[in-house]
Scaffold this motif. Sequence first.
Motif, mmCIF file in Angstrom:
data_model
loop_
_atom_site.group_PDB
_atom_site.id
_atom_site.type_symbol
_atom_site.label_atom_id
_atom_site.label_comp_id
_atom_site.label_asym_id
_atom_site.label_seq_id
_atom_site.Cartn_x
_atom_site.Cartn_y
_atom_site.Cartn_z
ATOM 1 N N ASN A 54 -0.524 19.360 -11.577
ATOM 2 C CA ASN A 54 -1.185 20.272 -10.634
ATOM 3 C C ASN A 54 -2.159 21.202 -11.350
ATOM 4 O OD1 ASN A 54 0.221 19.112 -8.542
ATOM 5 N ND2 ASN A 54 1.783 20.723 -8.433
ATOM 6 N N GLN A 55 -1.758 21.677 -12.522
ATOM 7 C CA GLN A 55 -2.657 22.540 -13.301
ATOM 8 C C GLN A 55 -3.903 21.765 -13.739
ATOM 9 O OE1 GLN A 55 -2.333 25.842 -13.781
ATOM 10 N NE2 GLN A 55 -0.536 25.689 -12.436
ATOM 11 N N LEU A 58 -8.207 -8.603 1.861
ATOM 12 C CA LEU A 58 -7.526 -7.743 0.897
ATOM 13 C C LEU A 58 -7.097 -6.462 1.598
ATOM 14 C CD1 LEU A 58 -10.054 -7.884 -2.106
ATOM 15 C CD2 LEU A 58 -7.926 -9.177 -1.942
ATOM 16 N N SER A 59 -6.016 -5.861 1.128
ATOM 17 C CA SER A 59 -5.654 -4.506 1.571
ATOM 18 C C SER A 59 -5.506 -3.621 0.342
ATOM 19 C CB SER A 59 -4.364 -4.513 2.401
ATOM 20 O OG SER A 59 -3.275 -5.024 1.649
ATOM 21 N N LEU A 60 -5.899 -2.363 0.490
ATOM 22 C CA LEU A 60 -5.922 -1.422 -0.633
ATOM 23 C C LEU A 60 -5.122 -0.178 -0.265
ATOM 24 C CD1 LEU A 60 -8.887 -0.411 -2.844
ATOM 25 C CD2 LEU A 60 -7.680 1.385 -1.600
ATOM 26 N N TYR A 61 -4.321 0.320 -1.235
ATOM 27 C CA TYR A 61 -3.451 1.474 -1.022
ATOM 28 C C TYR A 61 -3.681 2.460 -2.172
ATOM 29 C CZ TYR A 61 -1.290 -2.355 1.582
ATOM 30 O OH TYR A 61 -1.080 -3.448 2.403
ATOM 31 N N GLY A 62 -4.232 3.649 -1.873
ATOM 32 C CA GLY A 62 -4.574 4.605 -2.914
ATOM 33 C C GLY A 62 -3.891 5.953 -2.771
ATOM 34 N N HIS A 63 -4.028 6.797 -3.803
ATOM 35 C CA HIS A 63 -3.447 8.146 -3.896
ATOM 36 C C HIS A 63 -1.920 8.112 -3.950
ATOM 37 C CE1 HIS A 63 -7.408 9.611 -3.440
ATOM 38 N NE2 HIS A 63 -7.490 9.535 -2.130
ATOM 39 N N GLY A 100 -6.649 7.629 -7.773
ATOM 40 C CA GLY A 100 -5.296 7.739 -8.322
ATOM 41 C C GLY A 100 -4.639 6.391 -8.531
ATOM 42 N N MET A 101 -3.340 6.320 -8.267
ATOM 43 C CA MET A 101 -2.569 5.090 -8.439
ATOM 44 C C MET A 101 -2.885 4.158 -7.263
ATOM 45 S SD MET A 101 -1.150 5.811 -11.280
ATOM 46 C CE MET A 101 -0.236 4.285 -11.454
ATOM 47 N N VAL A 102 -3.567 3.055 -7.569
ATOM 48 C CA VAL A 102 -4.095 2.145 -6.544
ATOM 49 C C VAL A 102 -3.432 0.779 -6.652
ATOM 50 C CG1 VAL A 102 -6.156 0.923 -5.733
ATOM 51 C CG2 VAL A 102 -6.328 3.304 -6.463
ATOM 52 N N MET A 103 -3.122 0.197 -5.490
ATOM 53 C CA MET A 103 -2.651 -1.184 -5.434
ATOM 54 C C MET A 103 -3.539 -1.970 -4.483
ATOM 55 S SD MET A 103 1.108 -2.793 -4.515
ATOM 56 C CE MET A 103 1.815 -2.070 -6.001
ATOM 57 N N VAL A 104 -3.905 -3.183 -4.901
ATOM 58 C CA VAL A 104 -4.698 -4.084 -4.062
ATOM 59 C C VAL A 104 -3.905 -5.375 -3.886
ATOM 60 C CG1 VAL A 104 -6.856 -5.353 -3.793
ATOM 61 C CG2 VAL A 104 -6.865 -3.090 -4.880
ATOM 62 N N ILE A 105 -3.775 -5.825 -2.627
ATOM 63 C CA ILE A 105 -3.032 -7.045 -2.307
ATOM 64 C C ILE A 105 -3.986 -8.071 -1.715
ATOM 65 C CG2 ILE A 105 -1.163 -8.044 -0.931
ATOM 66 C CD1 ILE A 105 0.225 -5.348 -0.999
ATOM 67 N N GLY A 120 1.676 9.792 -2.332
ATOM 68 C CA GLY A 120 1.512 10.934 -3.230
ATOM 69 C C GLY A 120 0.145 11.568 -3.096
ATOM 70 N N GLU A 121 -0.293 12.211 -4.172
ATOM 71 C CA GLU A 121 -1.570 12.924 -4.166
ATOM 72 C C GLU A 121 -2.337 12.655 -5.446
ATOM 73 O OE1 GLU A 121 -0.408 16.981 -3.717
ATOM 74 O OE2 GLU A 121 0.961 16.941 -5.421
ATOM 75 N N SER A 122 -2.133 11.460 -6.008
ATOM 76 C CA SER A 122 -2.805 11.128 -7.265
ATOM 77 C C SER A 122 -4.305 10.981 -7.038
ATOM 78 C CB SER A 122 -2.218 9.838 -7.858
ATOM 79 O OG SER A 122 -2.408 8.752 -6.971
ATOM 80 N N GLY A 123 -5.045 11.066 -8.129
ATOM 81 C CA GLY A 123 -6.504 11.028 -8.047
ATOM 82 C C GLY A 123 -7.111 12.394 -7.861
ATOM 83 N N GLY A 124 -6.301 13.455 -8.113
ATOM 84 C CA GLY A 124 -6.816 14.816 -7.995
ATOM 85 C C GLY A 124 -6.729 15.407 -6.606
ATOM 86 N N GLN A 125 -6.011 14.745 -5.683
ATOM 87 C CA GLN A 125 -5.886 15.270 -4.321
ATOM 88 C C GLN A 125 -5.006 16.523 -4.305
ATOM 89 O OE1 GLN A 125 -7.617 13.635 -1.612
ATOM 90 N NE2 GLN A 125 -8.483 12.912 -3.538
#
Length: 401
Positions: free
Chosen positions: A199-200, A344-349, A332-337, A371-376
């Motif tokens: 977070n910091q 294709l489907s994409l799932y991010g943050h 952030g943490m991304v998955m592509v199927i 989550g809130e990865s990627g600086g969210q």
Amino acid sequence: MGAQRLIVSLLLSTGLMAGACAWADENKDLSNVKGQIASQQQDIKAQQQELKALQQQLAKDEKAISALARELNQTQNKLKNNERELARLDKEHSSLNQQADEQRQQLATQLRAAYQNGRHDYLKLLLNGQDSNDIDRLLHYYAHLNQARADALHKLADIRRRLADNRRQAERSRAQLKELLAGQQKQQRSLQQRQNERNQTAKKVNAQLEQGNRRLANLKQAASHLEQQIKAAAERAERERLERERREAASRSQTRPSGHTPVVAKTQGNFGGLAKGSLPWPLKGKLQHRFGSARTSQLHWKGLLIGAPAGRQVKAVANGQVVYADWLNGFGMVMVIDHGKGYLSLYGHNQSLLLGPGDKVSAGQAIALSGESGGQDKPGLYFEIRYRGKAIDPLPWLRRG
């Protein structure tokens, strides 16, 4: 005449001096401007380097959080399984105790019956000249009664043995449960500490992006990088599919009579065959941004942003295979199927990714944690559907309600 020449000479010398002074001032101003430009360029370069370092630190923090959250999720699943097993053992223990009580009561009844019938022992029957048929019936009855008592004793002994096994299993299960709970608490503390550090770092990254209107440039760069990664993943998946089909065709040709034309296998995956409005939502939550809505004055959303608490299960919308699972700047943490047939489907943050490249996926299977990865600054999920590399509106494909 001499006075005039003197005056003209003075005027010329004065003009030259003034011009020289003016030229010197202009040179000084130009030098100052160049110095300021160089200083600003150095500042910009230093800020860019600082931003890059912060983004690298953010990636490191969020990857560490992903690993910790995945371990914690596995521990929680083990805890649930352990609790179910313990509940089953407790239920079995209660049932076995009830069976033992029933067997003891049955044995007591048999012993009372044997005692009462034992008053007319075999010797007395013989001495009294009892009819042989009556004696045979009584002997058969005694034998049956003895066998019933023996069976009851064996069954009671078996129940007691099963009870002892049950107690040992329950003790092991409770010890494992205690150990898992201690491990879970330790993992939660580690996760919270790493989350605070993340977070910091995220605050510093966002502060850097606000300076000099860098956010737009960063979003464009992140979007471009995402496109490159998706294209590379799709091409890699297509190569693997073609290679798989080639091997399958070769295998079939070896078992098929000569002269038969081989048939190429169809693409794996069911996404293209499903009707619109039939896909499950990847995550239950509040829809914060829709496909096509403005993200900035120059950019639009290419997917859906769904708000939800961190740690919720993210589920695959259809059968397929993971072709990408890693951290990407801005997402952030991304998955592509890959679902086959160009979809294709994409799932991010995500907070954590539960699967990796090459893993097979079933519709509704948990693949990540929100989550809130990627600086969210708020947790949730960024979700895209792509057809032949182009983002399309996911809403018509998802179930209503």
